[in-house]
Motif scaffolding. Sequence first.
Motif, mmCIF file in Angstrom:
data_model
loop_
_atom_site.group_PDB
_atom_site.id
_atom_site.type_symbol
_atom_site.label_atom_id
_atom_site.label_comp_id
_atom_site.label_asym_id
_atom_site.label_seq_id
_atom_site.Cartn_x
_atom_site.Cartn_y
_atom_site.Cartn_z
ATOM 1 N N GLN A 50 -1.953 11.668 18.914
ATOM 2 C CA GLN A 50 -2.924 12.540 18.247
ATOM 3 C C GLN A 50 -3.170 12.089 16.809
ATOM 4 O OE1 GLN A 50 -1.289 16.455 18.829
ATOM 5 N NE2 GLN A 50 -2.412 16.752 20.754
ATOM 6 N N SER A 51 -2.132 11.643 16.117
ATOM 7 C CA SER A 51 -2.333 11.197 14.737
ATOM 8 C C SER A 51 -3.134 9.893 14.709
ATOM 9 C CB SER A 51 -1.001 11.028 14.013
ATOM 10 O OG SER A 51 -0.251 9.975 14.567
ATOM 11 N N ARG A 52 -2.883 8.985 15.650
ATOM 12 C CA ARG A 52 -3.667 7.753 15.723
ATOM 13 C C ARG A 52 -5.126 8.065 16.063
ATOM 14 N NH1 ARG A 52 0.707 4.961 19.286
ATOM 15 N NH2 ARG A 52 2.160 4.254 17.694
ATOM 16 N N LYS A 53 -5.298 8.980 17.017
ATOM 17 C CA LYS A 53 -6.647 9.362 17.419
ATOM 18 C C LYS A 53 -7.388 9.962 16.226
ATOM 19 C CE LYS A 53 -8.998 12.280 20.792
ATOM 20 N NZ LYS A 53 -8.825 13.287 21.813
ATOM 21 N N ARG A 54 -6.716 10.773 15.456
ATOM 22 C CA ARG A 54 -7.316 11.403 14.285
ATOM 23 C C ARG A 54 -7.701 10.325 13.269
ATOM 24 N NH1 ARG A 54 -3.165 14.285 12.382
ATOM 25 N NH2 ARG A 54 -3.142 15.507 14.275
ATOM 26 N N ASP A 55 -6.823 9.315 13.085
ATOM 27 C CA ASP A 55 -7.125 8.229 12.148
ATOM 28 C C ASP A 55 -8.343 7.432 12.601
ATOM 29 O OD1 ASP A 55 -5.023 8.933 10.566
ATOM 30 O OD2 ASP A 55 -3.657 7.399 11.317
ATOM 31 N N ILE A 56 -8.447 7.200 13.900
ATOM 32 C CA ILE A 56 -9.550 6.392 14.423
ATOM 33 C C ILE A 56 -10.875 7.138 14.322
ATOM 34 C CG2 ILE A 56 -10.506 5.373 16.523
ATOM 35 C CD1 ILE A 56 -7.587 4.760 17.354
ATOM 36 N N TYR A 57 -10.879 8.393 14.666
ATOM 37 C CA TYR A 57 -12.120 9.160 14.752
ATOM 38 C C TYR A 57 -12.415 9.998 13.509
ATOM 39 C CZ TYR A 57 -11.868 7.761 19.601
ATOM 40 O OH TYR A 57 -11.798 7.023 20.738
ATOM 41 N N ASP A 58 -11.626 9.823 12.466
ATOM 42 C CA ASP A 58 -11.836 10.609 11.257
ATOM 43 C C ASP A 58 -13.091 10.106 10.539
ATOM 44 O OD1 ASP A 58 -11.631 12.246 9.101
ATOM 45 O OD2 ASP A 58 -9.751 11.406 8.342
ATOM 46 N N PRO A 59 -14.126 10.944 10.380
ATOM 47 C CA PRO A 59 -15.350 10.485 9.723
ATOM 48 C C PRO A 59 -15.125 10.183 8.238
ATOM 49 C CG PRO A 59 -15.483 12.827 10.183
ATOM 50 C CD PRO A 59 -14.214 12.330 10.802
#
Length: 65
Positions: A50-59
């Motif tokens: 979830q933290s990686r996903k947040r980093d990738i998709y964080d605008p």
Amino acid sequence: MFPELSYLDITNRLEVLRTQQRKTNIEIAMLEEMKSRKLNEEFINLNLYQSRKRDIYDPYPTVRF
């Protein structure tokens, strides 16, 4: 349930059952510990994902030093 047993037969049977119960209890404890470890590992992996996903998709990515 049991035919007429002597005192010694009853004592021996109880000892066998208690030994089996100890083995079963040990196995249950080991499985509970394994289950707990697995759940902990999956929770850690989920948080990492979830933290990686947040980093990738964080605008608006945050700058980290």
